[in-house]
Motif scaffolding. Structure first.
Motif, mmCIF file in Angstrom:
data_model
loop_
_atom_site.group_PDB
_atom_site.id
_atom_site.type_symbol
_atom_site.label_atom_id
_atom_site.label_comp_id
_atom_site.label_asym_id
_atom_site.label_seq_id
_atom_site.Cartn_x
_atom_site.Cartn_y
_atom_site.Cartn_z
ATOM 1 N N ARG A 1 0.817 -1.218 0.000
ATOM 2 C CA ARG A 1 0.000 0.000 0.000
ATOM 3 C C ARG A 1 0.851 1.270 0.000
ATOM 4 O O ARG A 1 0.436 2.293 -0.539
ATOM 5 C CB ARG A 1 -0.969 -0.022 1.186
ATOM 6 C CG ARG A 1 -2.131 -0.964 0.899
ATOM 7 C CD ARG A 1 -3.147 -1.014 1.992
ATOM 8 N NE ARG A 1 -4.347 -1.714 1.532
ATOM 9 C CZ ARG A 1 -5.391 -1.973 2.304
ATOM 10 N NH1 ARG A 1 -5.379 -1.588 3.576
ATOM 11 N NH2 ARG A 1 -6.433 -2.589 1.807
ATOM 12 N N GLU B 1 -4.103 -7.549 -3.438
ATOM 13 C CA GLU B 1 -4.898 -7.404 -2.212
ATOM 14 C C GLU B 1 -5.850 -8.597 -2.040
ATOM 15 O O GLU B 1 -6.103 -9.035 -0.920
ATOM 16 C CB GLU B 1 -5.666 -6.079 -2.233
ATOM 17 C CG GLU B 1 -4.729 -4.870 -2.176
ATOM 18 C CD GLU B 1 -5.253 -3.711 -1.346
ATOM 19 O OE1 GLU B 1 -6.441 -3.743 -0.974
ATOM 20 O OE2 GLU B 1 -4.468 -2.799 -1.053
ATOM 21 N N THR C 1 1.601 1.601 -3.720
ATOM 22 C CA THR C 1 0.444 2.010 -4.532
ATOM 23 C C THR C 1 0.016 3.432 -4.177
ATOM 24 O O THR C 1 -0.445 4.174 -5.049
ATOM 25 C CB THR C 1 -0.746 1.038 -4.382
ATOM 26 O OG1 THR C 1 -1.005 0.827 -3.014
ATOM 27 C CG2 THR C 1 -0.467 -0.270 -5.064
ATOM 28 N N ALA C 2 0.206 3.811 -2.920
ATOM 29 C CA ALA C 2 -0.129 5.195 -2.537
ATOM 30 C C ALA C 2 0.779 6.159 -3.294
ATOM 31 O O ALA C 2 0.324 7.164 -3.840
ATOM 32 C CB ALA C 2 0.027 5.386 -1.034
ATOM 33 N N LYS D 1 -3.898 0.326 -9.999
ATOM 34 C CA LYS D 1 -4.960 -0.179 -9.122
ATOM 35 C C LYS D 1 -5.414 -1.586 -9.530
ATOM 36 O O LYS D 1 -5.729 -2.405 -8.679
ATOM 37 C CB LYS D 1 -6.142 0.802 -9.115
ATOM 38 C CG LYS D 1 -5.819 2.073 -8.340
ATOM 39 C CD LYS D 1 -6.937 3.079 -8.355
ATOM 40 C CE LYS D 1 -6.518 4.314 -7.578
ATOM 41 N NZ LYS D 1 -7.586 5.300 -7.444
ATOM 42 N N THR E 1 -0.489 6.346 -6.829
ATOM 43 C CA THR E 1 -1.876 6.718 -7.157
ATOM 44 C C THR E 1 -2.454 7.872 -6.349
ATOM 45 O O THR E 1 -3.512 8.382 -6.713
ATOM 46 C CB THR E 1 -2.832 5.517 -6.953
ATOM 47 O OG1 THR E 1 -2.848 5.175 -5.553
ATOM 48 C CG2 THR E 1 -2.419 4.311 -7.782
ATOM 49 N N ASP E 2 -1.819 8.259 -5.253
ATOM 50 C CA ASP E 2 -2.440 9.264 -4.390
ATOM 51 C C ASP E 2 -2.034 10.660 -4.855
ATOM 52 O O ASP E 2 -0.900 11.085 -4.674
ATOM 53 C CB ASP E 2 -2.004 9.039 -2.934
ATOM 54 C CG ASP E 2 -2.790 9.928 -1.970
ATOM 55 O OD1 ASP E 2 -3.423 10.897 -2.441
ATOM 56 O OD2 ASP E 2 -2.758 9.643 -0.757
ATOM 57 N N GLY F 1 -6.382 1.842 1.779
ATOM 58 C CA GLY F 1 -5.936 1.430 0.451
ATOM 59 C C GLY F 1 -5.946 2.558 -0.571
ATOM 60 O O GLY F 1 -6.182 3.731 -0.240
ATOM 61 N N ALA F 2 -5.702 2.154 -1.833
ATOM 62 C CA ALA F 2 -5.563 3.140 -2.917
ATOM 63 C C ALA F 2 -6.917 3.456 -3.552
ATOM 64 O O ALA F 2 -7.106 3.342 -4.764
ATOM 65 C CB ALA F 2 -4.602 2.591 -3.966
ATOM 66 N N ILE F 3 -7.869 3.848 -2.717
ATOM 67 C CA ILE F 3 -9.193 4.239 -3.194
ATOM 68 C C ILE F 3 -9.238 5.764 -3.102
ATOM 69 O O ILE F 3 -9.107 6.327 -2.011
ATOM 70 C CB ILE F 3 -10.307 3.612 -2.324
ATOM 71 C CG1 ILE F 3 -10.144 2.087 -2.250
ATOM 72 C CG2 ILE F 3 -11.686 4.011 -2.811
ATOM 73 C CD1 ILE F 3 -10.378 1.341 -3.541
ATOM 74 N N ALA F 4 -9.413 6.410 -4.238
ATOM 75 C CA ALA F 4 -9.214 7.870 -4.292
ATOM 76 C C ALA F 4 -9.963 8.645 -3.190
ATOM 77 O O ALA F 4 -9.347 9.476 -2.505
ATOM 78 C CB ALA F 4 -9.564 8.385 -5.679
ATOM 79 N N SER G 1 -2.678 -3.816 -8.204
ATOM 80 C CA SER G 1 -2.694 -3.876 -6.746
ATOM 81 C C SER G 1 -3.890 -4.688 -6.223
ATOM 82 O O SER G 1 -3.782 -5.398 -5.224
ATOM 83 C CB SER G 1 -2.678 -2.436 -6.222
ATOM 84 O OG SER G 1 -3.439 -2.287 -5.106
#
Lengths: 555, 319
Positions: A52, A90, A55-56, A83, A59-60, B174-177, A86
């Motif tokens: 995470r 997950e 991925t952050a 995503k 994607t963040d 997690g990577a959820i916007a 990932s």
């Protein structure tokens, strides 16, 4: 992971190749599970926190800096791809799955994307190449003359496959089938089609913004759909880049997509609200940024007229807008389907001995490429359509080739000088091979390249036939006598490789080292050399003068 | 200052300062009308005002599930978070699912922060019997509240809500916007994990392009809007002389509470107009012109509250 576990995983990768068909981009992990992804696993299962964190980073959008550097813009499609990857991991985490080949492959891809984006963040913070790096380039250029000498091992035999590296398709290389229906010279176009790159015969582009990077003058433009970006370039690379990229594509590498445009074949339109509003302002800014006078490259400018629109319908909606046209230029595609990250990370331990990257050294030598720095490698994600993506490593900026001179004192270099491109790439001297080309960065895979790796690439080069070579050189857009001279030189260079590696030539190509070409009763090419500063007004960078971009091409 | 007030202050400081620099944003205005029939007729007949023209082009059906914490922290911090299923009247276009966090409209600035997870199809939720796609779970709830809003929740629906909550709990970090943004806004993981469905509803949306003809563009001294070909609606590809400026939606919505509330249904009607011009400042001026005409012609009343806030007020939540 201990050695036993690594070997087990490797075996699983080999056995379960079919699993990756969903990724359809070849395997990244061909030799071993790299230690760099160990932290993604704990007790053989996914370490959710580490995953995470990665991925952050990818994607963040609220994470905007890395080590005080701005993180490059992460495009929507790229984040979607991350995503998708990932989520598979997950789910595996929730299922308490033990590490398997597919998981390792996905984890490694995520780690590559992360490392490449970090590399870009640090690289883009440097607008200009630091002095230390320039010195290094010159040092490596001299050094490379000595290291590009290889002892021919007595045991290597083409009849014995075990002597050649075993290379399967990967994001770094794809085998190109030799097929009469899709000849090797069409591989570049095939790749372009997959990326939805569509270069028109007469191109109209809109000015988008100035570029501050690199040493060759360029700007960013948009096609009329506003969907795809094109980098518009002038100077000494406009022919060489086009040919170099096509040759690399034919050999199995992914490349950028540059296209040459001759006189008045490309129209650049200025918007009244844009930062630059006309040809004069463009030339002023190019002078300011690159210290190059663009005026000799300009063939026409003014307001788009009804007559121009009648000749090219694409100009209809721009009648009255400012435009400029050029005697020559090149555009390089930045298609929406391709998301560009940082380098393809040649310094990673697992890439240092990747045979397809080691073999690429001979491809660089073949086109006489000089600028082999990490900055000219690129990691991308390509949208295949229907939300399917593949990761792909690109050899970028192959235009510092086809005859290069560099001056350490004047800190200048010039490319595309046909007389500077040797007739041979390599000579066999006793039990040694000696290469003629210098490179400005000896990346680890080039340093580690061995005879067998180069032999593997030599075989690929041997597969290029006369038609392939001629068609690719034609795309370069050189004036005809120079194009012909390049064809003979490249055929000769190919033959020198085939001879040196003692390969049976499947398609011998005739060439003449004493080529002479007359135009209007005057020799322009004599005894295999260009003897006139050919049509200088149409070729402001000159094909014989050695003053390069740092000295305004002598203009 | 209580923890809630601190969070409220933090969220708003962030929303009003750094946040917009890297947010997706949309600039919109909302209106309600004394007489809904007048505006409905105007929209469906692709009416024109003095300065601008409209083109009614589609009817969408939206199903929404809004989430909040047990103490309605999102509502109190002027945010809303929803799962949305979109069905268009164009059968060729696929049904899509999204997950979106939005801020309430600010009185001084009609720009709303919005951040969306635009694709939910590949997210899976682990159940006792195996993996279930997240959209399948959402569909169960949408269907129940669309067809049987008055019936008590079946065991199956209760289980579905539990599974959605389990997905939220697992994905909170997690990577959820929207979760990434909530974390950035100062929400702690525990608060995000406590999000659960609070209302479910259906909206019929009638969508219109608002444009200037070539003549109107000249009168307004507007240059042509610039959009990527892929983003340009068919109507403007067929009519290249028309200049796309704004997009509008007339919404008729009904929501049902998923918790014990004073009221059991909320019906909302509103008209939303969104800036589509490439130069936001010029687009804002066009919004002003259209607003003046809506007020003069249909006695439009400007409104700021989101559908979520309106629904919660109608359910009797006083925040």
């Amino acid at each position: 992971m201990n050695l036993k576990e690594r070997i087990l995983c490797l075996m699983m990768i080999i056995i379960s190749t079919a699993v990756f068909s969903q990724i359809s981009r070849g395997n990244l992990l061909n030799g071993e599970i790299p230690a760099s992804i160990d932290s993604f696993f704990v007790d053989k299962q996914i370490n959710l926190q580490v995953l995470r964190n990665s991925t952050a980073f990818l994607t963040d959008r609220d994470l905007t800096s890395y080590l005080d550097y701005d993180i490059p813009n992460r495009k929507k499609a790229f984040m979607r791809h991350v995503k998708h990857l990932s989520e598979k991991l997950e789910c595996a985490y929730q299922d308490h799955q033990e590490m398997n080949a597919e998981m390792a492959e996905i984890v490694y891809e995520i780690s590559l994307l992360e490392a490449s984006l970090k590399q870009k963040a640090t690289e883009q913070a440097q607008v200009k190449v630091p002095l230390k790096a320039k010195v290094r380039m010159i040092m490596d250029s001299y050094k490379s003359r000595y290291f590009t000498s290889y002892k021919i091992p007595p045991y290597v035999s083409l009849e014995n496959d075990h002597d050649l590296p075993s290379i399967s398709d990967s994001p770094y290389f794809h085998h190109v089938e030799v097929d009469t229906a899709s000849p090797l010279h069409k591989q570049f176009g095939y790749l372009a089609k997959l990326k939805k790159v569509d270069a028109e015969k007469d191109m109209v582009v809109l000015f988008e913004e100035l570029s501050l990077s690199g040493s060759a003058p360029k700007i960013r433009t948009l096609d009329l759909d506003l969907d795809n970006e094109w980098s518009l370039k002038w100077g000494d690379e406009v022919h060489a880049d086009v040919v170099g990229s096509r040759i690399f594509a034919a050999l199995g590498y992914d490349v950028d997509h540059p296209y040459f445009y001759g006189k008045d074949k490309l129209t650049l339109i200025f918007d009244e609200n844009a930062e630059i509003k006309n040809a004069e302002e463009l030339a002023q800014n190019i002078r300011q940024i690159y210290d190059i006078d663009l005026n000799p490259f300009i063939s026409g400018f003014g307001l788009v007229s009804e007559e121009m629109a009648a000749e090219n319908k694409e100009l209809e909606s721009f009648v009255g807008s400012q435009y400029v046209r050029f005697v020559k230029c090149a555009i390089e595609a930045r298609p929406d389907r391709v998301k560009r990250l940082g380098s393809f990370l040649p310094h990673l331990p697992e890439n240092e001995n990747r045979p397809e990257l080691k073999g690429a050294l001979l491809a660089h030598h073949f086109i006489g490429n000089w600028d082999t720095r990490e900055a000219n490698t690129l990691l991308t994600t390509v949208h295949n359509g229907d939300y399917e993506y593949r990761i792909s490593a690109v050899f970028s900026d192959l235009g510092t080739s086809m005859g290069v001179v560099y001056k350490a004192v004047a800190a200048d270099f010039k490319v595309g000088l046909v007389n500077e491109l040797p007739w041979e790439v390599v000579r066999r001297k006793g039990k040694k091979l000696k290469f003629t080309n210098s490179i400005n960065a000896i990346l680890p895979s080039y340093k580690n390249a061995e005879y067998e790796d180069l032999l593997w690439m030599a075989q690929k080069i041997a597969m290029l036939n006369e038609e392939n070579l001629r068609k690719m050189i034609e795309k370069g857009g050189w004036p005809k006598p120079i194009e012909e001279l390049y064809f003979h030189k490249m055929a000769s260079r190919r033959a020198s490789i085939i001879d040196a590696f003692q390969i049976d030539d499947p398609h011998p190509i005739a060439f003449d080292k004493k080529l002479t070409i007359y135009e209007e009763g005057r020799a322009v090419v004599k005894n295999g050399a260009l003897v006139v500063d050919y049509q200088r007004e149409m070729n402001p960078e000159s094909f014989v003068k050695k003053k390069g971009r740092m000295r305004n091409y002598g203009n | 200052m209580s923890p809630i007030n601190r969070l409220y202050t933090l969220v708003f400081t962030l929303l009003l300062s750094v946040n917009f620099a890297f947010s997706q944003t949309e600039e919109q205005r909302k209106y309600v009308f004394e007489n809904n029939h007048e505006i409905e007729n105007f929209i469906l007949s692709s009416g024109t005002t003095e300065a601008l023209s409209t083109h009614f082009h589609s009817e969408y059906t939206y199903y929404d599930i809004y989430l909040d914490t047990p103490d309605f922290l999102l509502l109190r911090t002027k945010l809303s978070l929803r799962f949305r299923k979109r069905i268009t009247d164009d059968k060729k276009r696929p049904i899509t699912y999204g997950f979106q966090l939005k801020s309430e409209m600010d009185s001084l600035n009609s720009v709303r922060m919005e951040i969306e997870e635009t694709e939910l199809d590949f997210y899976m939720v682990k159940s006792d019997t195996g993996w279930v796609p997240l959209p399948t779970l959402l569909d169960s709830l949408f269907e129940h509240y669309d067809k049987h809003p008055d019936q008590p929740e079946s065991e199956n629906i209760v289980k579905t809500i539990q599974l959605i909550e389990s997905w939220i709990q697992f994905k909170a970090e997690g990577a959820i916007a929207p979760f990434q943004r909530l974390r950035h806004l100062g929400f702690v993981i525990r608060e995000i994990q406590s999000l659960r469905p609070v209302t479910c509803g259906k909206t019929i949306r009638r969508r219109s392009h608002i444009y200037a003809s070539a003549e109107q563009s000249e009168q307004l001294n507007l240059e042509r809007n610039r959009k990527k070909t892929g983003d340009l609606p068919k109507f403007f590809k067929k009519n290249p002389g028309h200049n796309w400026l704004l997009e509008s939606s007339l919404d008729l919505a009904v929501f049902y509470p998923l918790y014990t509330s004073k009221e059991h249904v909320a019906r909302i009607s509103e008209y939303e107009v969104e800036n589509k011009f490439f130069q936001p400042e010029i687009g804002r001026q066009v919004l002003e012109i259209y607003e003046a005409e809506l007020i003069a012609k249909f006695r439009a009343i400007p409104k700021m509250d989101s559908k979520y806030k309106q629904a919660m007020e109608l359910f009797g939540e006083e925040r």
